[in-house]
Design an enzyme around this catalytic site. Sequence first.
Site, PDB file in Angstrom:
ATOM      1  N   LYS A  12       0.851  -1.190   0.000  1.00  0.00           N
ATOM      2  CA  LYS A  12       0.000   0.000   0.000  1.00  0.00           C
ATOM      3  C   LYS A  12       0.885   1.237   0.000  1.00  0.00           C
ATOM      4  O   LYS A  12       1.738   1.401   0.875  1.00  0.00           O
ATOM      5  CB  LYS A  12      -0.897   0.007   1.243  1.00  0.00           C
ATOM      6  N   THR A  57      -3.342  -5.596   0.751  1.00  0.00           N
ATOM      7  CA  THR A  57      -2.735  -4.277   0.903  1.00  0.00           C
ATOM      8  C   THR A  57      -3.521  -3.431   1.903  1.00  0.00           C
ATOM      9  O   THR A  57      -2.957  -2.567   2.571  1.00  0.00           O
ATOM     10  CB  THR A  57      -2.654  -3.543  -0.445  1.00  0.00           C
ATOM     11  N   ARG A 183      28.998  35.487  -8.093  1.00  0.00           N
ATOM     12  CA  ARG A 183      27.671  35.095  -8.578  1.00  0.00           C
ATOM     13  C   ARG A 183      26.813  34.566  -7.433  1.00  0.00           C
ATOM     14  O   ARG A 183      27.320  34.228  -6.351  1.00  0.00           O
ATOM     15  CB  ARG A 183      27.788  34.010  -9.650  1.00  0.00           C
ATOM     16  N   GLN A 231      30.042  21.620  -8.010  1.00  0.00           N
ATOM     17  CA  GLN A 231      30.615  20.298  -7.723  1.00  0.00           C
ATOM     18  C   GLN A 231      31.498  20.356  -6.477  1.00  0.00           C
ATOM     19  O   GLN A 231      31.463  19.452  -5.634  1.00  0.00           O
ATOM     20  CB  GLN A 231      31.435  19.797  -8.912  1.00  0.00           C
ATOM     21  N   HIS A 259      19.908  28.865 -11.730  1.00  0.00           N
ATOM     22  CA  HIS A 259      20.646  29.996 -12.288  1.00  0.00           C
ATOM     23  C   HIS A 259      19.975  31.328 -11.973  1.00  0.00           C
ATOM     24  O   HIS A 259      18.757  31.473 -12.058  1.00  0.00           O
ATOM     25  CB  HIS A 259      20.764  29.845 -13.811  1.00  0.00           C
TER      26      HIS A 259
END
Length: 307
Positions: A12, A57, A183, A231, A259
């Site tokens: 379920k 279920t 940035r 990264q 961005h």
Amino acid sequence: MPTILGQNQYGKAENRVVKIVRDGDTHHIKDLNVSVALSGDMADVHYSGSNANVLPTDTTKNTVFAFAKEHGIESAEQFGIHLARHFVTSQEPIKTARIRIEEYAWERIATSDGNSRFIGADEVQHSFVRKGQELRTAQITYDGRKWEIVSGLKDLTVLNSTNSEFWGYVKDRYTTLKEAYDRILATDVSARWRYNWTDDEQPMPNWEKSYRQARKHMLEAFAETYSLSLQQTLYQMGSRIINSRSEIDEIRFSLPNNHHFLVDLEPFGLKNDNEVYFAADRPYGLIEATVLRDGVEPKIPVDMTNL
């Protein structure tokens, strides 16, 4: 027979259970979305339609609600452990139970205090987290002998308004992106981490404390890393958790690069001194990686969409 049955499971999905604990006038809430998947000796129901080995279920749904009452919900992980152990040990045909849980966080609304005053942080003032947006996740798998606990979170939106650069990258005839030396770095963190607790003979981690600490180290690393790439920030977030929490051996991140582009205000006779940005929701860069304790084999799937 020209065909055979492959991997199968049933259960379920998305049982939404809310548990209220009333401690006098102080109430506590746990709000979970619990999905149960069971597998084992289920060939007959597929081949012949015999339900002799099938636990309905609907019964798994009822078990979720009953266990919320009988065992309480100390943590998503502990609740999933109770459920998985029950299904595997109480039903002979069931060999493996996988419990996936999403937890919806609720914060207490604080009342005003006339004597209270604001205390500001004086070290990091450029990092933000959107309150109450992330979902806590947990996946508990039990085969009657070993446990695998993978916890995590998703939709944790974070942003650094400075201390991020991106330059020195490969350029070809199709490159139009300008190098950036200051940035905005923003992402929606999706992370899954795997515990090295696998056996009932081992001391069980404090699941609530471990989650809070993993989240804390994740955010601190994001805020304190002077980033030359998303990264690099990802690796620092994972390393901080692995190095700080001995119970965690592996963590996988999926980080979209949300961005933010400087808006050209020159047509209006205005100078944009890193103040006004256009936030683009798509397309977005998608950075994904696993960080491991040295010597540990990776087990979290590379494709996290099914976690």
